[in-house]
Design an enzyme around this catalytic site. Structure first.
Site, short mmCIF file in Angstrom:
data_model
loop_
_atom_site.label_atom_id
_atom_site.label_comp_id
_atom_site.label_asym_id
_atom_site.label_seq_id
_atom_site.Cartn_x
_atom_site.Cartn_y
_atom_site.Cartn_z
N GLU A 130 -39.57 10.89 61.08
CA GLU A 130 -40.66 11.17 60.14
C GLU A 130 -40.15 12.27 59.23
O GLU A 130 -39.95 13.41 59.65
CB GLU A 130 -41.93 11.58 60.90
CG GLU A 130 -43.17 11.63 60.02
CD GLU A 130 -43.41 13.01 59.44
OE1 GLU A 130 -43.18 13.16 58.23
OE2 GLU A 130 -43.82 13.90 60.19
N CYS B 286 -46.27 17.44 55.34
CA CYS B 286 -45.41 16.39 54.79
C CYS B 286 -46.21 15.31 54.07
O CYS B 286 -45.70 14.64 53.17
CB CYS B 286 -44.56 15.76 55.90
SG CYS B 286 -45.51 15.20 57.31
N GLU C 13 -39.51 17.39 47.22
CA GLU C 13 -40.52 17.97 48.11
C GLU C 13 -40.40 19.49 48.10
O GLU C 13 -39.39 20.06 48.48
CB GLU C 13 -40.34 17.44 49.53
CG GLU C 13 -41.44 17.89 50.47
CD GLU C 13 -41.32 17.26 51.85
OE1 GLU C 13 -42.36 16.86 52.41
OE2 GLU C 13 -40.19 17.19 52.38
N LYS D 153 -36.42 19.76 71.90
CA LYS D 153 -35.96 20.94 71.18
C LYS D 153 -37.02 21.34 70.15
O LYS D 153 -37.20 20.66 69.15
CB LYS D 153 -34.63 20.69 70.45
CG LYS D 153 -34.01 22.00 69.91
CD LYS D 153 -33.09 21.79 68.73
CE LYS D 153 -33.82 21.83 67.41
NZ LYS D 153 -34.41 23.18 67.07
#
Length: 471
Positions: free
Chosen positions: A245, A279, A377, A170
């Site tokens: 992750e 990231c 973040e 996906k």
């Protein structure tokens, strides 16, 4: 406009059960560049059934044959590199001249390296009266992000192909185009039907259905920590293996004896690359108090030299979407409200009266590690500069985070940098200006996820271990 409204299931392009579509918007100019299928649970069920049916034959295919196919895929990726660059650039906003080396070259190298890993499935270890063997784990569900869509695609799909697994992928609804090109490449390279299946759509529908599906054995997810928790919860009732992750808030320690100019340039460009949508970005820059004023001035000068736009001079492109742009701007507002000093960038658009979801390179000074901008973040071109008194305090600040994906150290020599790196709780540490290496495992500690991608261990995530006891 690109038509991405079909699904790739069991080696064929098929009409989805759902007739809904989603717009794919080019964030650099806000134009709709593609229509993509918005799949439903019925589509997921068909794709998983195809992957399950193909598993037995593919998992027993000799490693030499799987390796040959993977090598052919990498070769074809190189041949269709221009198409892959366009697909990534137009859907996530990265300027084409950067997308080539940042978004496509690495994944081609990564796919090539996975061809050499297929032999791991045929290794046999003699352990006394036992034989220890590795077998493909089964049907895999891969839920990929929008920020490095081809990179994460290869990290999952390349490893699974080497392991002998079958899969349903996906893509992010924002960046599905390159996955369609990869499906075409798989057909061109003779990958057996059902080994790879592509089902785009919303995470809340397609992603959740994949995580809950009884016939899915492994889920690999890349995205936010918040979404990763939902993935784990959905997969838990069927006791799937889940690798993730997730987010990061990575520290970058600059030592007192480091080359300050080189360190600052490396740190600023690391955060601003891909418009901060990385990231592993080293978004907390830790600088000795004695050099803090000089460091802030250097960082400001470096950031203001970076061009924002969608041309061959640009270093920063657009944010991936309007929603992402607004998220980053909200964090900049929070930083100002928290009392951090806005050194450059901020809320003003860097491209006045032009379409596109742009944010200026932004630096905050006077930041402490209790501020939200230092703990959460942001996923945008925003750098927080934090002073420290001594190295012990720097390491304490570096580790004072729920995340542990990446980190960096810039010191006078490699031995000193490695000594500090060993004290930071993170899955990677970039020392003295290093860059990503596809030969090394990638993944995080703590709330940055579990499992690893790339290298031998990345393939082993998709292998089961069997002990055969001999009488």
């Amino acid at each position: 406009m690109k038509d991405l409204t079909k699904l790739f299931i069991n080696g064929l392009w098929v009409e989805p059960q759902s007739k809904q579509t989603l717009d794919v918007i080019n964030p650099s100019n806000e134009n709709v560049v593609a229509k993509v299928a918005n799949s439903n649970v019925d589509d997921v069920n068909l794709a998983v059934a195809a992957a399950k049916s193909a598993f037995d034959d593919w998992s027993l295919t000799p490693a030499t044959e799987r390796s040959k196919i993977i090598n052919n895929i990498a070769t074809r990726m190189e041949e269709r590199k221009a198409e892959l660059i366009t697909a990534v650039s137009q859907t996530m906003g990265c300027p084409e001249h950067i997308a080539g080396w940042l978004q496509v070259d690495g994944p081609i190298e990564g796919m090539t390296l996975f061809a050499d890993k297929a032999h791991l499935t045929e290794q046999i270890k003699d352990a006394g009266s036992s034989l220890i063997i590795k077998e493909a784990a089964g049907v895999c569900a891969f839920i990929n992000p929008w920020n490095y869509p081809l990179h994460q695609f290869v990290g999952k799909v390349g490893a699974a192909l080497a392991a002998g697994c079958t899969m349903v992928v996906k893509p992010s609804e924002q960046t599905p185009w390159q996955d369609y090109i990869m499906a075409e490449i798989f057909v061109e390279c003779g990958l057996p039907a059902g080994v790879f299946n592509l089902v785009p759509g919303l995470g809340a529908v397609v992603g959740e259905a994949l995580c809950r599906h009884i016939d899915v054995d492994v889920v690999s997810f890349t995205g936010s920590t918040h979404a990763g928790i939902k993935v784990a919860q959905a997969a838990a009732p069927t006791v799937k293996r889940v690798t993730q992750e997730l987010g990061g808030k990575s520290p970058f320690i600059i030592t007192d004896d480091a080359d300050l100019t080189a360190a600052i340039k490396y740190g600023v460009e690391d955060v601003m690359l891909n418009s901060g949508q990385t990231c592993t970005a080293l978004t907390r820059m830790l600088v000795p108090q004695s050099k803090y004023t000089e460091a802030v001035a250097l960082a400001k000068s470096c950031a203001e030299s970076l061009v924002v736009g969608n041309n061959e001079n640009a270093f920063l492109g657009a944010m991936s979407s309007k929603a992402q742009q607004q998220r980053v701007l909200e964090y900049i507002r929070i930083g100002v409200e928290e009392g951090a000093e806005l050194i450059c960038g901020g809320l003003e658009s860097p491209l006045v009266e032009q379409p596109g979801f742009y944010v200026a390179p932004t630096i905050f000074a006077g930041v402490n590690n209790n501020m939200r901008i230092a703990r959460e973040e942001i996923f945008g071109p925003v750098l927080c500069m934090i002073p420290y008194q001594d190295l012990d305090e720097a390491i304490t600040i570096a580790n004072d985070t729920p995340f542990g994906l990446s980190s960096g150290v810039y010191a006078n020599d490699e031995a000193s940098a490695i000594s500090i790196a060993r004290k930071i709780r993170a899955g990677q540490c970039y020392i003295n200006g290093a860059f990503f290496n596809y030969l090394a495992p990638f993944g995080g500690y703590k709330q940055s996820g579990n499992g690893r991608e790339f290298a031998d261990i990345g393939v082993e995530e998709f292998l089961e271990t069997k002990a055969i006891q001999r009488g």
